[in-house]
Design an enzyme around this catalytic site. Sequence first.
Site, PDB file in Angstrom:
ATOM      1  CB  THR A 376     -10.726  40.656  -5.006  1.00 26.81           C
ATOM      2  OG1 THR A 376      -9.390  40.245  -5.184  1.00 26.81           O
ATOM      3  CG2 THR A 376     -10.819  41.491  -3.736  1.00 26.81           C
ATOM      4  CB  THR A 394      -8.442  39.161  -2.247  1.00 26.41           C
ATOM      5  OG1 THR A 394      -8.083  38.741  -3.562  1.00 26.41           O
ATOM      6  CG2 THR A 394      -7.174  39.477  -1.470  1.00 26.41           C
ATOM      7  CG  ASN A 396      -3.676  38.051  -6.275  1.00 31.34           C
ATOM      8  OD1 ASN A 396      -4.234  39.104  -6.573  1.00 31.34           O
ATOM      9  ND2 ASN A 396      -2.479  37.750  -6.705  1.00 31.34           N
ATOM     10  CG  ASP A 418      -1.049  41.493  -4.805  1.00 32.13           C
ATOM     11  OD1 ASP A 418      -1.137  41.523  -6.041  1.00 32.13           O
ATOM     12  OD2 ASP A 418      -2.044  41.432  -4.064  1.00 32.13           O
ATOM     13  CB  SER A 447      -3.334  45.179  -0.802  1.00 29.23           C
ATOM     14  OG  SER A 447      -4.675  45.098  -1.228  1.00 29.23           O
ATOM     15  CB  SER A 448      -4.963  47.891  -5.311  1.00 29.11           C
ATOM     16  OG  SER A 448      -3.714  47.892  -5.934  1.00 29.11           O
ATOM     17  N   GLY A 468     -10.750  44.016  -8.269  1.00 26.65           N
ATOM     18  CA  GLY A 468     -10.224  44.569  -9.516  1.00 26.65           C
ATOM     19  C   GLY A 468      -8.748  44.920  -9.492  1.00 26.65           C
ATOM     20  N   GLY A 469      -7.989  44.410  -8.507  1.00 29.86           N
ATOM     21  CA  GLY A 469      -6.558  44.750  -8.465  1.00 29.86           C
ATOM     22  C   GLY A 469      -6.432  46.276  -8.402  1.00 29.86           C
TER      23      GLY A 469
HETATM   24  O1  DON Z   1      -4.581  43.021  -2.889  1.00 34.16           O
HETATM   25  C1  DON Z   1      -4.680  43.309  -4.066  1.00 34.16           C
HETATM   26  O2  DON Z   1      -4.577  44.432  -4.507  1.00 34.16           O
HETATM   27  C2  DON Z   1      -4.998  42.200  -5.057  1.00 34.16           C
HETATM   28  N1  DON Z   1      -4.523  40.944  -4.549  1.00 34.16           N
HETATM   29  C3  DON Z   1      -6.456  42.172  -5.319  1.00 34.16           C
HETATM   30  C4  DON Z   1      -6.798  41.203  -6.390  1.00 34.16           C
HETATM   31  C5  DON Z   1      -8.047  41.521  -7.057  1.00 34.16           C
HETATM   32  O3  DON Z   1      -8.724  42.466  -6.760  1.00 34.16           O
HETATM   33  C6  DON Z   1      -8.427  40.618  -8.131  1.00 34.16           C
HETATM   34  N2  DON Z   1      -9.685  41.034  -8.686  1.00 34.16           N
HETATM   35  N3  DON Z   1     -10.068  41.382  -9.681  1.00 34.16           N
END
Ligand code: DON
Length: 565
Positions: A376, A394, A396, A418, A447-448, A468-469
């Site tokens: 992302t 992102t 993802n 997600d 999402s985060s 970073g999810g």
């Molecule tokens: O929206 C979200 O929370 C995730 N799809 C974000 C994914 C992400 O940050 C991947 N990166 N490290």
Amino acid sequence: MLRKISILIFALSIAASSSYAASPRPVCARHAMVVSAESLATNVGLSVLKSGGNAVDAAVATALALGVTEGYSSGLGGGCFILIRMATGETVAIDGRETAPMKATRDMYIPRDSLAPTDLSQTGVLAAGVPGELAALDLALKRFGRLPLTEVIKGAVALADTGFPISRFYWERLEFNKEKLSRFPGTRSVFFTSDTTVLQWGERLIQKDLAATMRAIEKAGVDTFYSGPIPQMIVDYVASEGGILTLQDFENYRPHAREPIHGNYHGYEILSMPPPSSGGIHLVEILNIIEEIGIGYLGAGSAGATHAIAEAMSRAFADRAVYLGDPDFSTIPIEGLTSKAYASELRAGIHRWEHVNPFGAGVPPGWMPDTTDGHTTHLCVLDEDGNAVSLTATINTGFGSGVVVPGVGIILNNEMDDFVTNPGMPNYFGLVGAEANEIKPGKRPLSSMAPTIVLQNSKPYLVVGSPGGPRIITTVLQVIVNVVDHNMHLQEAVDFPRMHHQWLPDRLFLERGFPIDAIADLQRRGHKIAYGGLWSGATAILSDTTTGMVFGSTDSRMEGAALGY
Ligand code: DON
């Protein structure tokens, strides 16, 4: 006695001033700054600022360029969240999150028999939601920009058309995802030089189909991406591979302008992303819990501060799993979750010396969240007039679904992962959820992402975000805490070793760099320590309102550039 007192004063002043010299100084400019995770894209943004564009124009140009130069992270095939704070005080959170196709069903990823593939929400055409990035960028530009799309898209078109040398970081992502990417012919034709060899570090990546798609958008506007031959080509290809996206899904896609999440922390005003992101709510919830704990006094990286923050994080993530989802489909108790009163209640349950996992969480044997390849991207812009943009985009995980659509050149996201795709089962990032985040047609997955702007005396002070999810929330949190509580300069704040707790699994993730005695102390308190792979990568701008200087930092863990004037 006197000596003892002076030693104590000395120790306290070290703890209070906590200045670290381990990072280079941040990039510094007088007027304006663009920071993104990739240097060519930052350059595109800077030249838009210099040619009369404002922060929104520059952010849109940078985001479009990142979709070309950092396609493993974001692009037209994905989504984004844009937090805008204009110098007039107007503030908006633009939601360009993907939506589930109208043919999606709650149980579409639950394997029907033991031989069925289990990664359909992560790999291939079924993993993709309806892309929202372009519509959101267009909305931002039309409402707040000064320049037309034809101007701000130029940099990205040129980069796709003439190409750029693959960086080492890019090449590592290609190698890591090679097997997934090799399954799709459109993807092979862009990234592979033979059946088994991907483009090497230093070789030029040219994306002709993507350039043609962007040129069509440049010529005829953003609607070309949502109706007519381009989406038709996408849905035809998706259908031929067994996917469910339809032309109507594209035609029905709308970005939303939403009210940001508001909070305050030690006198600073926090603005961040509302649902369908959990980012803003839990950022504010955790800040509220730790505000009264004296984190600055305990010291950065100390067992005491790490313990307190971890306990606050795990409580917030437990709430995330239950209450959060798309606000257009369920009611989310935003006010309650971000209130100081609720934070006090949660704080009262935190044991000072002991990690208590009050939720009875287990970890399936042999299972750990995969954090090595999430991707992302984040960019920040602050212009001369004081307009600020914080934008996280992102597709993802690394290269999203892995699918490059032949003839269109976009990489389709895998954002459907997600959602809660299989109740009780953690997703790619180890996150679990409830009904509020189950799949429904037209719904946005939780999402985060947490594009954030911190205000001091009603002026932008810190602009920050990260990939970073779930680690996005905890990364943004730690950059804020490092600046506000620990008085670090921006680069130190971004580089300092990070921690993360997301309730499930019941693990305290630590980056390398935590002192061994702090780790031993945390273990004694009952924390189960784990070490992470690639963690997250903050980008940030800090505006020093007293000197008028603007600082920019990208994360030393990743590529990127901060450029200003
Ligand atoms: O929206 C979200 O929370 C995730 N799809 C974000 C994914 C992400 O940050 C991947 N990166 N490290």
